[in-house]
Design an enzyme around this catalytic site. Sequence first.
Site, mmCIF file in Angstrom:
data_model
loop_
_atom_site.group_PDB
_atom_site.id
_atom_site.type_symbol
_atom_site.label_atom_id
_atom_site.label_comp_id
_atom_site.label_asym_id
_atom_site.label_seq_id
_atom_site.Cartn_x
_atom_site.Cartn_y
_atom_site.Cartn_z
ATOM 1 N N HIS A 205 0.840 -1.196 0.000
ATOM 2 C CA HIS A 205 0.000 0.000 0.000
ATOM 3 C C HIS A 205 0.882 1.255 0.000
ATOM 4 O O HIS A 205 0.641 2.195 -0.775
ATOM 5 C CB HIS A 205 -0.898 -0.032 1.237
ATOM 6 C CG HIS A 205 -1.720 1.193 1.460
ATOM 7 N ND1 HIS A 205 -3.061 1.264 1.155
ATOM 8 C CD2 HIS A 205 -1.399 2.414 1.988
ATOM 9 C CE1 HIS A 205 -3.523 2.455 1.469
ATOM 10 N NE2 HIS A 205 -2.529 3.177 1.990
ATOM 11 N N GLU A 206 1.899 1.290 0.840
ATOM 12 C CA GLU A 206 2.782 2.459 0.904
ATOM 13 C C GLU A 206 3.556 2.629 -0.398
ATOM 14 O O GLU A 206 3.775 3.755 -0.864
ATOM 15 C CB GLU A 206 3.744 2.340 2.088
ATOM 16 C CG GLU A 206 3.067 2.323 3.450
ATOM 17 C CD GLU A 206 2.131 3.504 3.662
ATOM 18 O OE1 GLU A 206 2.491 4.629 3.272
ATOM 19 O OE2 GLU A 206 1.027 3.292 4.215
#
Length: 617
Positions: A205-206
């Site tokens: 996600h990051e």
Amino acid sequence: MSFLLIAFVCLLLHLPPAHSVHIKHSARLDTRLWRTLLGQRLAGYRKPAEEAGVEGAFESDMRLTSQQMTDILHQQQQNQQASLGASLLPAGVGGEGGGRGGRLKRKAVAHHSYLWPSRTVPYVFQHDFPEPYRETVLEAMQFWQRSTCVKFVPFSQSITEYLRHADYVLFRVGEGCQSSIGRVGLGEQTTEIASHCNEFGSVAHELGHILGFYHEQSRPDRDNHVTILRENIRSGRQHNFLKYSTSEIVTEEPYDIGSVMHYGPTYFSRDGGSRTIDTQDESYRAVMGQRNAPSFIDVKTANDMYTCNAQCDVWPECDNMGYVGPDCTCMCPTGLGGYDCTEVKSSTGDCGGVLKSTSGTIESPGYGNGNVYDSNIDCLWLIQGPFDTRSISLKMDGFELEDDTIQPCAFDWLEVRSLGPHLNGQRFCGEGPSDGVVYHGNTLVIHFHSDDSYTFSGFRLHYDVTKTSQSQPAMAHDDGLHGLDSHYAYTVPQSPAPEAKTASPEYHSPPQEAKAAQHTTEDPPQYHVPEAADFTTDAAASSDQVPSYSVETGGSLTHWTEWSPCSRLCDGGQRSRIRACRVAYCYDNQFEERPCNTHPCDVTDLGSGYDYYSEEE
């Protein structure tokens, strides 16, 4: 206490073994009590670890530049989102927009300056960044690199000279997970990882943020798919639920509840348990906030954003919402494969396959006669109707799957991809859907999954394909689409790929007209969204360099430069070399590193440099 102990012992005496427990047809479908008493895994609301947030971060994990924040909030003011009110905006932000300009593309940045040049993201691990954190980051990098044309390379002087900029991402330990959006362009930009979010899905996600992704639930069309329950939002956190306008995000891809960039149902909940985000249809709750891996649409968006197929001379026609990927072959939705995405992935049981008849029956393995389905089963069916298909209707003749009162369909489920082959579908469990399901399209994917424990009698369903010249079969209720817009459904072969709208000036957009497809004897690699456990860190991934995946490109690359000096005098350094691409894009590796000076340091080596790792701040 003694009564509880006696009850517990009696329950154990009447339960089958913990694994592959077979429960009779009349047994309760909710296994939460048994799982609690036996200390087994319980289901709960999906709460992505990065939701815990970092003080000062926007939407809990985004480190925006002042210009990015100003642009977003200024646009909110321009669009007069009066329901939020000025008092809900964070202090110290506002003013006129502008900056680099450009809209947010799909759920990501559109302006070229926020994309990484040459599709290459240089990175550095801070010297005290723990080894387990490095392994997780490298796993996530490997996924994005394997699925797109983006490369992650260790930052060095040689890569700076090659890319002609000195921007890079520094990974360090933080109080939570947070990242900048895209390439900020100020040299070093940091991404922080904390112990509670050091897991594959959250780190992926990051990295999505690093590539240029915003959050899915901020899209302008989100109210057609999810509901924001503002009364349950923690005080002072309402600004984290802004809905961006159509001038900020172009929704060319469908809303993806199963995106790795979508938050879960209790994001900034006032009490930690009340829902702040809910799906319009409860059968989609099971996938919202998933952190197994980036979804098919997540990967497609990244490939579109970085024009990963720009170099393709031949464009195959990809069916079932597949698309032309970086290797100029079809990237297929989860569970589908073959040259043109018309084949279905092999099932793990005696089940699955492509069904081309206009009616038929689908059932779980061993259904009937008091049997139960096996554990650890994945069955995939592809109902393929003719091109003049109006709809495919499903009617359940029997349905009993494991259920859970807190998080339904967390263990065993039947997925019906009623939004199309490319999106996560409705998941049914317990006693199944109360009404029939109707899909307005000619290609429907059905997926049955069971975990490693409790099993029940399973399901049997009957399907009917209705052509446009036929009348719609009568169903128990309405069309069963629960507000589904029919334009999401796949009904005709995919048209030739249009010109990519996000291509940077130095990239060549794909041709306007698709060229004739050339069949091959080998199937292209299909896209697969695995569970986190499917990823392993091999010997190549144990170093700080992501393993490369490439194909031969003939004479499109220059010769290698000489190897650079070793970055360290002892304890293991790195040498690097580069070569340039003579054409629009090359798949072969353009950057290589190898270890050097691996002997332990002694007193004569003190003071050696840390060119490869960042010095402690």
